[in-house]
Design a protein around this motif. Sequence first.
Motif, short mmCIF file in Angstrom:
data_model
loop_
_atom_site.label_atom_id
_atom_site.label_comp_id
_atom_site.label_asym_id
_atom_site.label_seq_id
_atom_site.Cartn_x
_atom_site.Cartn_y
_atom_site.Cartn_z
N TRP A 31 28.00 -23.68 -19.07
CA TRP A 31 27.96 -22.25 -19.39
C TRP A 31 28.82 -21.48 -18.43
CZ3 TRP A 31 26.06 -19.99 -23.60
CH2 TRP A 31 26.05 -18.61 -23.64
N ARG A 32 29.82 -20.81 -18.95
CA ARG A 32 30.70 -19.96 -18.15
C ARG A 32 30.64 -18.56 -18.73
NH1 ARG A 32 30.26 -23.51 -14.98
NH2 ARG A 32 31.70 -25.20 -14.66
N GLY A 33 30.81 -17.58 -17.88
CA GLY A 33 30.84 -16.22 -18.38
C GLY A 33 29.62 -15.43 -17.96
N ASP A 34 29.37 -14.36 -18.71
CA ASP A 34 28.29 -13.44 -18.38
C ASP A 34 26.93 -14.13 -18.40
OD1 ASP A 34 30.06 -11.33 -18.15
OD2 ASP A 34 29.80 -10.70 -20.23
N LEU A 35 26.05 -13.62 -17.54
CA LEU A 35 24.70 -14.17 -17.46
C LEU A 35 23.66 -13.23 -18.06
CD1 LEU A 35 24.81 -15.76 -13.89
CD2 LEU A 35 25.20 -16.86 -16.12
N ASN A 36 24.08 -12.08 -18.56
CA ASN A 36 23.18 -11.11 -19.20
C ASN A 36 23.74 -10.78 -20.58
OD1 ASN A 36 21.23 -10.44 -16.97
ND2 ASN A 36 23.17 -10.04 -15.96
N HIS A 37 22.89 -10.90 -21.58
CA HIS A 37 23.33 -10.71 -22.96
C HIS A 37 22.25 -10.06 -23.81
CE1 HIS A 37 26.86 -13.31 -22.61
NE2 HIS A 37 26.12 -14.07 -21.84
N ARG A 38 22.68 -9.38 -24.86
CA ARG A 38 21.80 -9.00 -25.96
C ARG A 38 21.82 -10.21 -26.88
NH1 ARG A 38 17.55 -5.83 -26.62
NH2 ARG A 38 17.34 -5.13 -28.75
N VAL A 39 20.64 -10.69 -27.29
CA VAL A 39 20.58 -11.91 -28.10
C VAL A 39 19.78 -11.67 -29.38
CG1 VAL A 39 20.87 -13.54 -26.18
CG2 VAL A 39 18.57 -12.78 -26.81
N LEU A 40 20.06 -12.51 -30.35
CA LEU A 40 19.31 -12.56 -31.60
C LEU A 40 18.42 -13.79 -31.54
CD1 LEU A 40 18.68 -11.66 -34.50
CD2 LEU A 40 20.60 -13.08 -35.25
N LEU A 41 17.14 -13.59 -31.78
CA LEU A 41 16.19 -14.70 -31.84
C LEU A 41 15.97 -15.05 -33.30
CD1 LEU A 41 13.60 -13.31 -29.26
CD2 LEU A 41 15.59 -14.79 -28.83
N LYS A 42 16.45 -16.23 -33.71
CA LYS A 42 16.30 -16.70 -35.09
C LYS A 42 15.07 -17.61 -35.12
CE LYS A 42 20.57 -17.29 -37.13
NZ LYS A 42 21.78 -18.12 -37.33
N ARG A 43 13.98 -17.07 -35.67
CA ARG A 43 12.72 -17.79 -35.67
C ARG A 43 12.67 -18.82 -36.79
NH1 ARG A 43 9.17 -12.42 -34.35
NH2 ARG A 43 10.45 -11.59 -36.01
N PRO A 44 11.82 -19.85 -36.64
CA PRO A 44 11.74 -20.91 -37.65
C PRO A 44 11.40 -20.42 -39.05
CG PRO A 44 10.64 -21.61 -35.64
CD PRO A 44 11.00 -20.16 -35.46
N ASP A 45 10.70 -19.28 -39.17
CA ASP A 45 10.35 -18.76 -40.50
C ASP A 45 11.50 -18.01 -41.16
OD1 ASP A 45 10.44 -16.28 -39.23
OD2 ASP A 45 8.32 -15.82 -39.55
N GLY A 46 12.66 -17.95 -40.50
CA GLY A 46 13.84 -17.28 -41.06
C GLY A 46 14.00 -15.84 -40.62
N SER A 47 12.99 -15.27 -39.98
CA SER A 47 13.11 -13.90 -39.51
C SER A 47 13.85 -13.88 -38.17
CB SER A 47 11.72 -13.27 -39.35
OG SER A 47 10.99 -13.92 -38.33
N GLY A 48 14.25 -12.70 -37.78
CA GLY A 48 14.95 -12.57 -36.51
C GLY A 48 14.68 -11.24 -35.84
N ILE A 49 14.74 -11.24 -34.52
CA ILE A 49 14.61 -10.02 -33.74
C ILE A 49 15.59 -10.10 -32.58
CG2 ILE A 49 12.21 -9.51 -34.33
CD1 ILE A 49 11.39 -10.73 -31.66
N GLU A 50 15.88 -8.96 -31.98
CA GLU A 50 16.77 -8.93 -30.83
C GLU A 50 15.97 -8.79 -29.54
OE1 GLU A 50 20.09 -6.29 -31.06
OE2 GLU A 50 20.87 -7.28 -32.85
N ALA A 51 16.58 -9.26 -28.46
CA ALA A 51 15.97 -9.17 -27.13
C ALA A 51 17.10 -9.19 -26.11
CB ALA A 51 15.01 -10.33 -26.89
N ASP A 52 16.74 -8.98 -24.86
CA ASP A 52 17.70 -9.10 -23.77
C ASP A 52 17.46 -10.44 -23.08
OD1 ASP A 52 19.02 -6.57 -23.95
OD2 ASP A 52 17.17 -5.66 -23.23
N LEU A 53 18.57 -11.11 -22.72
CA LEU A 53 18.51 -12.40 -22.04
C LEU A 53 19.19 -12.28 -20.69
CD1 LEU A 53 18.07 -15.56 -22.07
CD2 LEU A 53 20.40 -15.68 -22.96
N ALA A 54 18.52 -12.75 -19.66
CA ALA A 54 19.10 -12.86 -18.32
C ALA A 54 19.04 -14.33 -17.92
CB ALA A 54 18.34 -12.00 -17.33
N MET A 55 20.16 -14.86 -17.46
CA MET A 55 20.20 -16.23 -16.98
C MET A 55 20.42 -16.18 -15.48
SD MET A 55 22.12 -18.33 -20.03
CE MET A 55 23.75 -17.86 -19.61
N GLN A 56 19.68 -17.03 -14.76
CA GLN A 56 19.84 -17.06 -13.32
C GLN A 56 19.58 -18.44 -12.78
OE1 GLN A 56 16.33 -15.00 -11.25
NE2 GLN A 56 16.44 -13.96 -13.20
#
Length: 91
Positions: A31-56
């Motif tokens: 993994w190269r690049g930014d460690l903070n992102h807006r992400v899409l969570l694709k759930r097993p039931d096919g629905s999705g929501i957004e969240a913030d992701l921080a990697m450290q």
Amino acid sequence: MGDRVLTVDDLFDIPAFGGLVVVPGPLQKDWRGDLNHRVLLKRPDGSGIEADLAMQHVFQTPPPKELRWTCILRGVGKEDVPIGTEVWIAS
């Protein structure tokens, strides 16, 4: 759609991290690049929501054979992220 970061195998609500820790995080060598992102969570039931992701980097003793990023989701609860959820960079 951006890059897939991970598929959730397990998650932990750890207040000291300020969010949900989801595993397995990507390998640090891959993994190269930014460690903070807006992400899409694709759930097993096919629905999705957004969240913030921080990697450290979190130090472990003894260190693991392969270093992985610790991934923390913010803005969602444990009930929002079932096992098998895919985490994608939102674009």
